[in-house]
Write a protein that holds these residues in place. Structure first.
Motif, PDB file in Angstrom:
ATOM      1  N   LEU A  97     -44.832 144.366 140.997  1.00  0.00           N
ATOM      2  CA  LEU A  97     -43.695 143.646 140.439  1.00  0.00           C
ATOM      3  C   LEU A  97     -43.769 142.144 140.719  1.00  0.00           C
ATOM      4  O   LEU A  97     -43.209 141.350 139.971  1.00  0.00           O
ATOM      5  CB  LEU A  97     -42.389 144.218 140.984  1.00  0.00           C
ATOM      6  CG  LEU A  97     -42.085 145.634 140.503  1.00  0.00           C
ATOM      7  CD1 LEU A  97     -40.952 146.240 141.314  1.00  0.00           C
ATOM      8  CD2 LEU A  97     -41.765 145.650 139.027  1.00  0.00           C
ATOM      9  N   ALA A  98     -44.481 141.762 141.776  1.00  0.00           N
ATOM     10  CA  ALA A  98     -44.601 140.343 142.123  1.00  0.00           C
ATOM     11  C   ALA A  98     -45.662 139.622 141.293  1.00  0.00           C
ATOM     12  O   ALA A  98     -45.676 138.392 141.257  1.00  0.00           O
ATOM     13  CB  ALA A  98     -44.924 140.201 143.604  1.00  0.00           C
ATOM     14  N   GLU A  99     -46.534 140.380 140.635  1.00  0.00           N
ATOM     15  CA  GLU A  99     -47.579 139.752 139.816  1.00  0.00           C
ATOM     16  C   GLU A  99     -46.938 139.067 138.620  1.00  0.00           C
ATOM     17  O   GLU A  99     -46.124 139.660 137.923  1.00  0.00           O
ATOM     18  CB  GLU A  99     -48.567 140.796 139.310  1.00  0.00           C
ATOM     19  CG  GLU A  99     -49.384 141.453 140.386  1.00  0.00           C
ATOM     20  CD  GLU A  99     -50.216 142.615 139.850  1.00  0.00           C
ATOM     21  OE1 GLU A  99     -50.263 142.824 138.618  1.00  0.00           O
ATOM     22  OE2 GLU A  99     -50.791 143.328 140.679  1.00  0.00           O
ATOM     23  N   PRO A 100     -47.319 137.828 138.352  1.00  0.00           N
ATOM     24  CA  PRO A 100     -46.765 137.150 137.180  1.00  0.00           C
ATOM     25  C   PRO A 100     -47.246 137.822 135.885  1.00  0.00           C
ATOM     26  O   PRO A 100     -48.359 138.332 135.831  1.00  0.00           O
ATOM     27  CB  PRO A 100     -47.276 135.715 137.274  1.00  0.00           C
ATOM     28  CG  PRO A 100     -48.213 135.656 138.415  1.00  0.00           C
ATOM     29  CD  PRO A 100     -48.211 136.967 139.115  1.00  0.00           C
ATOM     30  N   ALA A 101     -46.388 137.816 134.902  1.00  0.00           N
ATOM     31  CA  ALA A 101     -46.747 138.351 133.590  1.00  0.00           C
ATOM     32  C   ALA A 101     -47.900 137.532 133.019  1.00  0.00           C
ATOM     33  O   ALA A 101     -48.045 136.341 133.336  1.00  0.00           O
ATOM     34  CB  ALA A 101     -45.544 138.288 132.660  1.00  0.00           C
ATOM     35  N   PRO A 102     -48.732 138.148 132.175  1.00  0.00           N
ATOM     36  CA  PRO A 102     -49.863 137.423 131.600  1.00  0.00           C
ATOM     37  C   PRO A 102     -49.471 136.093 130.954  1.00  0.00           C
ATOM     38  O   PRO A 102     -50.207 135.114 131.055  1.00  0.00           O
ATOM     39  CB  PRO A 102     -50.431 138.393 130.568  1.00  0.00           C
ATOM     40  CG  PRO A 102     -50.028 139.736 131.063  1.00  0.00           C
ATOM     41  CD  PRO A 102     -48.695 139.529 131.727  1.00  0.00           C
ATOM     42  N   GLY A 103     -48.322 136.037 130.330  1.00  0.00           N
ATOM     43  CA  GLY A 103     -47.882 134.809 129.685  1.00  0.00           C
ATOM     44  C   GLY A 103     -47.595 133.682 130.665  1.00  0.00           C
ATOM     45  O   GLY A 103     -47.549 132.514 130.288  1.00  0.00           O
ATOM     46  N   LEU A 104     -47.431 134.031 131.928  1.00  0.00           N
ATOM     47  CA  LEU A 104     -47.161 133.022 132.961  1.00  0.00           C
ATOM     48  C   LEU A 104     -48.404 132.670 133.771  1.00  0.00           C
ATOM     49  O   LEU A 104     -48.358 131.805 134.636  1.00  0.00           O
ATOM     50  CB  LEU A 104     -46.065 133.527 133.908  1.00  0.00           C
ATOM     51  CG  LEU A 104     -44.710 133.834 133.278  1.00  0.00           C
ATOM     52  CD1 LEU A 104     -43.775 134.429 134.312  1.00  0.00           C
ATOM     53  CD2 LEU A 104     -44.114 132.606 132.643  1.00  0.00           C
ATOM     54  N   SER A 105     -49.523 133.314 133.483  1.00  0.00           N
ATOM     55  CA  SER A 105     -50.729 133.131 134.298  1.00  0.00           C
ATOM     56  C   SER A 105     -51.313 131.729 134.215  1.00  0.00           C
ATOM     57  O   SER A 105     -52.071 131.327 135.091  1.00  0.00           O
ATOM     58  CB  SER A 105     -51.791 134.160 133.909  1.00  0.00           C
ATOM     59  OG  SER A 105     -52.204 133.963 132.570  1.00  0.00           O
ATOM     60  N   ARG A 106     -50.972 130.993 133.193  1.00  0.00           N
ATOM     61  CA  ARG A 106     -51.485 129.626 133.065  1.00  0.00           C
ATOM     62  C   ARG A 106     -50.707 128.622 133.910  1.00  0.00           C
ATOM     63  O   ARG A 106     -51.096 127.472 134.012  1.00  0.00           O
ATOM     64  CB  ARG A 106     -51.473 129.202 131.594  1.00  0.00           C
ATOM     65  CG  ARG A 106     -52.468 129.984 130.740  1.00  0.00           C
ATOM     66  CD  ARG A 106     -52.471 129.533 129.293  1.00  0.00           C
ATOM     67  NE  ARG A 106     -51.257 129.858 128.565  1.00  0.00           N
ATOM     68  CZ  ARG A 106     -50.969 131.069 128.078  1.00  0.00           C
ATOM     69  NH1 ARG A 106     -51.792 132.067 128.269  1.00  0.00           N
ATOM     70  NH2 ARG A 106     -49.862 131.282 127.415  1.00  0.00           N
ATOM     71  N   LEU A 107     -49.619 129.069 134.514  1.00  0.00           N
ATOM     72  CA  LEU A 107     -48.801 128.172 135.337  1.00  0.00           C
ATOM     73  C   LEU A 107     -49.331 128.152 136.760  1.00  0.00           C
ATOM     74  O   LEU A 107     -49.828 129.150 137.276  1.00  0.00           O
ATOM     75  CB  LEU A 107     -47.343 128.633 135.336  1.00  0.00           C
ATOM     76  CG  LEU A 107     -46.662 128.715 133.965  1.00  0.00           C
ATOM     77  CD1 LEU A 107     -45.256 129.242 134.117  1.00  0.00           C
ATOM     78  CD2 LEU A 107     -46.683 127.380 133.263  1.00  0.00           C
ATOM     79  N   ASN A 108     -49.200 127.007 137.412  1.00  0.00           N
ATOM     80  CA  ASN A 108     -49.622 126.925 138.806  1.00  0.00           C
ATOM     81  C   ASN A 108     -48.497 127.431 139.717  1.00  0.00           C
ATOM     82  O   ASN A 108     -47.392 127.732 139.256  1.00  0.00           O
ATOM     83  CB  ASN A 108     -50.070 125.498 139.173  1.00  0.00           C
ATOM     84  CG  ASN A 108     -48.943 124.485 139.078  1.00  0.00           C
ATOM     85  OD1 ASN A 108     -47.796 124.771 139.432  1.00  0.00           O
ATOM     86  ND2 ASN A 108     -49.261 123.285 138.611  1.00  0.00           N
ATOM     87  N   SER A 109     -48.771 127.501 141.001  1.00  0.00           N
ATOM     88  CA  SER A 109     -47.806 128.083 141.939  1.00  0.00           C
ATOM     89  C   SER A 109     -46.500 127.294 141.999  1.00  0.00           C
ATOM     90  O   SER A 109     -45.417 127.875 142.147  1.00  0.00           O
ATOM     91  CB  SER A 109     -48.419 128.224 143.331  1.00  0.00           C
ATOM     92  OG  SER A 109     -48.810 126.972 143.822  1.00  0.00           O
ATOM     93  N   GLU A 110     -46.576 125.962 141.879  1.00  0.00           N
ATOM     94  CA  GLU A 110     -45.351 125.157 141.903  1.00  0.00           C
ATOM     95  C   GLU A 110     -44.491 125.444 140.676  1.00  0.00           C
ATOM     96  O   GLU A 110     -43.262 125.557 140.773  1.00  0.00           O
ATOM     97  CB  GLU A 110     -45.680 123.654 141.972  1.00  0.00           C
ATOM     98  CG  GLU A 110     -46.295 123.200 143.273  1.00  0.00           C
ATOM     99  CD  GLU A 110     -47.805 123.437 143.339  1.00  0.00           C
ATOM    100  OE1 GLU A 110     -48.450 123.605 142.278  1.00  0.00           O
ATOM    101  OE2 GLU A 110     -48.335 123.483 144.458  1.00  0.00           O
ATOM    102  N   GLU A 111     -45.117 125.572 139.518  1.00  0.00           N
ATOM    103  CA  GLU A 111     -44.376 125.868 138.286  1.00  0.00           C
ATOM    104  C   GLU A 111     -43.754 127.258 138.350  1.00  0.00           C
ATOM    105  O   GLU A 111     -42.609 127.453 137.938  1.00  0.00           O
ATOM    106  CB  GLU A 111     -45.309 125.740 137.077  1.00  0.00           C
ATOM    107  CG  GLU A 111     -45.754 124.308 136.813  1.00  0.00           C
ATOM    108  CD  GLU A 111     -46.923 124.204 135.846  1.00  0.00           C
ATOM    109  OE1 GLU A 111     -46.996 123.179 135.144  1.00  0.00           O
ATOM    110  OE2 GLU A 111     -47.762 125.125 135.803  1.00  0.00           O
ATOM    111  N   LEU A 112     -44.502 128.224 138.896  1.00  0.00           N
ATOM    112  CA  LEU A 112     -43.951 129.571 139.058  1.00  0.00           C
ATOM    113  C   LEU A 112     -42.778 129.571 140.028  1.00  0.00           C
ATOM    114  O   LEU A 112     -41.791 130.290 139.823  1.00  0.00           O
ATOM    115  CB  LEU A 112     -45.037 130.535 139.544  1.00  0.00           C
ATOM    116  CG  LEU A 112     -46.100 130.914 138.517  1.00  0.00           C
ATOM    117  CD1 LEU A 112     -47.230 131.674 139.194  1.00  0.00           C
ATOM    118  CD2 LEU A 112     -45.508 131.715 137.379  1.00  0.00           C
ATOM    119  N   ALA A 113     -42.850 128.759 141.068  1.00  0.00           N
ATOM    120  CA  ALA A 113     -41.751 128.665 142.036  1.00  0.00           C
ATOM    121  C   ALA A 113     -40.488 128.118 141.375  1.00  0.00           C
ATOM    122  O   ALA A 113     -39.378 128.582 141.652  1.00  0.00           O
ATOM    123  CB  ALA A 113     -42.159 127.799 143.220  1.00  0.00           C
TER     124      ALA A 113
END
Length: 128
Positions: A97-113
């Motif tokens: 559940l913590a894995e980012p969705a494929p559509g979010l994989s291009r974002l870096n850790s700061e953007e995901l945060a």
């Protein structure tokens, strides 16, 4: 948002395949990761009625994923606790559940945060 997150990956099926339990049962296990809960408290946290919670806990107990014991301060209450195997299943579900969705994989850790912070803020506002 649904296209970006939900439709690119069937998260429920991924959890079920990896853990061998239904998504709902994995929800119950995930709620117990921080420690044992009374049956009534588990039901409340899951938003389930008590009879359904009992059915789920019965199944999890038969699978060796939880134990049910008398509460130390109230012999009428039952405490539900993860077994080591149940803890491993819960952690596996949490990781998926913590894995980012494929559509979010291009974002870096700061953007995901930032996205996570905004979603938590939106969720907190709807709970009020």
């Amino acid at each position: 948002m649904q296209n970006l997150v939900l439709r690119q990956r069937d998260i429920r099926s991924a959890v079920e395949r990896a853990t061998g339990v239904s998504f709902g049962r994995s929800r119950a296990l995930r709620r117990l990761v921080r420690g044992p809960l009374r049956m009534s408290e588990l039901a409340a946290r899951l938003g389930w009625d008590k009879p359904y919670t009992t059915t789920v806990v019965d199944d999890l107990e038969e699978r060796g994923l939880v134990t049910r014991n008398v509460a130390p301060d109230d012999r009428r209450a039952k405490m539900v606790e993860l077994t080591p195997e149940g803890h491993a299943v819960a952690v596996a579900a949490i990781r998926i559940l913590a894995e980012p969705a494929p559509g979010l994989s291009r974002l870096n850790s700061e953007e995901l945060a930032v996205i996570a912070e905004l979603l938590e803020k939106a969720a907190a506002e709807t709970e009020c």
